[in-house]
Design an enzyme around this catalytic site. Structure first.
Site, PDB file in Angstrom:
ATOM      1  N   THR A 193       0.838  -1.366   0.179  1.00 52.68           N
ATOM      2  CA  THR A 193       0.150  -0.008   0.064  1.00 52.68           C
ATOM      3  C   THR A 193       0.905   1.324   0.088  1.00 52.68           C
ATOM      4  OG1 THR A 193      -1.852  -1.324   1.212  1.00 52.68           O
ATOM      5  CG2 THR A 193      -1.901   1.094   1.231  1.00 52.68           C
ATOM      6  N   LYS A 231      -7.530   1.635  -2.759  1.00 53.06           N
ATOM      7  CA  LYS A 231      -7.022   0.926  -1.394  1.00 53.06           C
ATOM      8  C   LYS A 231      -7.182   2.152  -0.426  1.00 53.06           C
ATOM      9  CE  LYS A 231      -4.878  -1.452   1.841  1.00 53.06           C
ATOM     10  NZ  LYS A 231      -5.565  -2.112   2.643  1.00 53.06           N
ATOM     11  N   LYS A 264      -0.441   5.416   8.449  1.00 52.52           N
ATOM     12  CA  LYS A 264       0.127   5.720   7.253  1.00 52.52           C
ATOM     13  C   LYS A 264      -0.876   5.860   6.201  1.00 52.52           C
ATOM     14  CE  LYS A 264       1.287   2.267   4.536  1.00 52.52           C
ATOM     15  NZ  LYS A 264       1.925   1.251   3.802  1.00 52.52           N
TER      16      LYS A 264
HETATM   17  P1  NAD Z   1       6.009  -5.678   7.263  1.00 52.35           P
HETATM   18  O1  NAD Z   1       6.818  -4.392   7.939  1.00 52.35           O
HETATM   19  O2  NAD Z   1       5.780  -6.686   8.282  1.00 52.35           O
HETATM   20  O3  NAD Z   1       6.904  -6.310   6.100  1.00 52.35           O
HETATM   21  C1  NAD Z   1       7.616  -5.428   5.162  1.00 52.35           C
HETATM   22  C2  NAD Z   1       9.132  -6.373   5.028  1.00 52.35           C
HETATM   23  O4  NAD Z   1       9.555  -5.703   3.725  1.00 52.35           O
HETATM   24  C3  NAD Z   1       9.752  -6.336   6.106  1.00 52.35           C
HETATM   25  O5  NAD Z   1       9.961  -7.654   6.376  1.00 52.35           O
HETATM   26  C4  NAD Z   1      10.954  -5.577   5.551  1.00 52.35           C
HETATM   27  O6  NAD Z   1      12.518  -6.199   6.084  1.00 52.35           O
HETATM   28  C5  NAD Z   1      11.224  -5.826   3.969  1.00 52.35           C
HETATM   29  N1  NAD Z   1      11.676  -4.837   3.439  1.00 52.35           N
HETATM   30  C6  NAD Z   1      11.877  -3.389   3.615  1.00 52.35           C
HETATM   31  N2  NAD Z   1      12.677  -2.705   2.681  1.00 52.35           N
HETATM   32  C7  NAD Z   1      13.134  -3.829   1.748  1.00 52.35           C
HETATM   33  C8  NAD Z   1      14.096  -3.953   0.810  1.00 52.35           C
HETATM   34  N3  NAD Z   1      14.586  -2.899   0.371  1.00 52.35           N
HETATM   35  N4  NAD Z   1      14.475  -5.091   0.304  1.00 52.35           N
HETATM   36  C9  NAD Z   1      13.674  -6.364   0.649  1.00 52.35           C
HETATM   37  N5  NAD Z   1      12.867  -6.373   1.751  1.00 52.35           N
HETATM   38  C10 NAD Z   1      12.773  -5.038   2.249  1.00 52.35           C
HETATM   39  O7  NAD Z   1       4.710  -5.128   6.769  1.00 52.35           O
HETATM   40  P2  NAD Z   1       3.558  -5.849   6.262  1.00 52.35           P
HETATM   41  O8  NAD Z   1       2.576  -5.834   7.419  1.00 52.35           O
HETATM   42  O9  NAD Z   1       3.994  -7.069   5.535  1.00 52.35           O
HETATM   43  O10 NAD Z   1       2.967  -4.882   5.158  1.00 52.35           O
HETATM   44  C11 NAD Z   1       3.321  -4.739   3.679  1.00 52.35           C
HETATM   45  C12 NAD Z   1       2.541  -3.861   2.832  1.00 52.35           C
HETATM   46  O11 NAD Z   1       1.196  -4.427   3.095  1.00 52.35           O
HETATM   47  C13 NAD Z   1       2.339  -2.544   3.615  1.00 52.35           C
HETATM   48  O12 NAD Z   1       2.330  -1.445   2.750  1.00 52.35           O
HETATM   49  C14 NAD Z   1       1.010  -2.621   4.363  1.00 52.35           C
HETATM   50  O13 NAD Z   1       0.406  -1.232   4.566  1.00 52.35           O
HETATM   51  C15 NAD Z   1       0.306  -3.372   3.421  1.00 52.35           C
HETATM   52  N6  NAD Z   1      -0.853  -4.140   4.064  1.00 52.35           N
HETATM   53  C16 NAD Z   1      -0.621  -4.753   5.344  1.00 52.35           C
HETATM   54  C17 NAD Z   1      -1.681  -5.281   6.182  1.00 52.35           C
HETATM   55  C18 NAD Z   1      -1.584  -5.839   7.278  1.00 52.35           C
HETATM   56  O14 NAD Z   1      -2.406  -6.198   7.862  1.00 52.35           O
HETATM   57  N7  NAD Z   1      -0.210  -5.980   7.831  1.00 52.35           N
HETATM   58  C19 NAD Z   1      -2.824  -5.562   5.474  1.00 52.35           C
HETATM   59  C20 NAD Z   1      -3.225  -4.991   3.788  1.00 52.35           C
HETATM   60  C21 NAD Z   1      -2.073  -4.307   3.720  1.00 52.35           C
END
Ligand code: NAD
Length: 308
Positions: free
Chosen positions: A96, A171, A246
């Site tokens: 997102t 979204k 965010k």
């Molecule tokens: P998270 O922080 O748990 O996971 C993100 C991952 O990306 C981390 O493991 C981090 O180490 C990795 N990362 C960051 N920079 C990187 C790079 N340069 N190279 C490789 N890996 C890298 O976040 P999440 O909860 O999995 O959410 C991810 C996305 O999905 C966000 O944009 C969030 O808004 C969206 N989202 C989350 C949820 C939820 O319930 N958690 C639901 C819908 C949408």
């Protein structure tokens, strides 16, 4: 069977990539953290030590990263996806992120000869684990047609909503509404408490009345009425409060860019900001109820009204 590279193996990336592995795809994965790479390997994925290695033979690359800054870095940096993936690979960003970054990355991908869609999701970690996410996809009809079968193991609802960036626009609209609704519901429950109504009674009547909403029915911010909601587990996320903040800020940014009036969303942003600063930054977004109901300090499990 498709060779898929999955970049970003966090709370969402791990269960989403697991669904792809279980569906029979060959999935390579990369994350900055060694712990995430180890979790991915433990569920049967091929963990790569560097990004370029993960995408080198990919037919499809999926990214699931925190923000637009991270997505731009992973796509556009030296040794990033645009430099390292085969030109005929389909690129899917499910993070997102802000619409501007989504359009910029899509433009750069198209200019480099790739097909790309933005495909953010609704539904938190349990929906990702169960393959029940809702995908809202922006991009060309051809790119969507290629993406649709690959998204299938991860979701239950799929919508092609327009050109590049439209998935993010939708979204952001959805999460703005979900964030505002949780605040509105919290005010309502806090008022009901002070008027002497108990939580279960409030729930039972409103869920069958004109005030019913997703926040109440599926994600009630007080313990009891909806046993699966984070309120029953000390507000452990779920959907973390800073993530909702965010997304609410992304909506404010988008609204500013097109001169849309969003005063209620602005007030909700201020409340989530106060909650984040007031000890709830590690909690689920529904913990905003604790702030609104006047519970100071650490979140409580009980529903005792604060006197005075
Ligand atoms: P998270 O922080 O748990 O996971 C993100 C991952 O990306 C981390 O493991 C981090 O180490 C990795 N990362 C960051 N920079 C990187 C790079 N340069 N190279 C490789 N890996 C890298 O976040 P999440 O909860 O999995 O959410 C991810 C996305 O999905 C966000 O944009 C969030 O808004 C969206 N989202 C989350 C949820 C939820 O319930 N958690 C639901 C819908 C949408």
């Amino acid at each position: 069977m498709t060779n898929i590279a999955f970049i970003g193996l966090g709370n969402m990336g791990i269960p989403m990539s697991r669904r792809l592995i279980e569906a029979g795809h060959r999935v390579a994965g990369y994350d900055l953290t060694a712990a995430a790479r180890a979790s991915f390997a433990a569920q049967g994925g091929r963990a790569a030590a560097v990004l370029g290695e993960a995408v080198a033979d990919a037919e499809c690359v999926i990214t699931m990263l925190p923000t637009g800054k991270h997505v731009r870095a992973v796509y556009e940096a030296e040794g990033g996806i645009l430099a390292s993936a085969p030109r005929d690979a389909l690129l899917i960003d499910s993070s997102t992120i802000d619409i501007e970054s989504a359009r910029a990355v899509s433009g750069a991908a198209t200019a480099a000869g790739f097909a790309m869609v933005d495909a953010p999701v609704s539904g938190a970690v349990p929906a990702a684990a169960g393959g029940r996410l809702t995908f809202m996809v922006g991009g060309s009809a051809e790119a969507y047609a290629r993406a649709r079968p690959l998204l299938d193991p991860m979701g239950a609802n799929f919508f092609h909503v327009g050109e590049a960036g439209s998935g993010q626009a939708l979204k952001i609209c959805n999460n703005m509404l979900a964030g505002m609704t949780m605040v509105a519901l919290s005010e309502t429950i806090a008022l009901g408490e002070k008027l002497g109504l108990d939580h279960q009674t409030l729930y039972d009547v409103i869920v069958k009345s004109s005030g019913n909403c997703w926040a109440l029915e599926k994600y009630c911010p007080v313990p009891g009425p909806v046993p699966t909601s984070p309120a029953n587990h000390g507000y452990a996320p779920g959907f973390a409060l800073p993530m909702m903040l965010k997304d609410m800020r992304l909506a404010q940014q988008a609204a500013g860019s097109v001169h849309a009036a969003t005063p209620l969303a602005g007030a909700a942003v201020a409340l989530y900001q106060m909650a984040a600063a007031g000890g709830y930054a590690e909690k689920d977004f529904s913990a905003v109820f604790q702030l609104i109901a006047g519970r100071d300090g650490q979140p409580q499990a009980g529903a005792t009204p604060v006197s005075g």
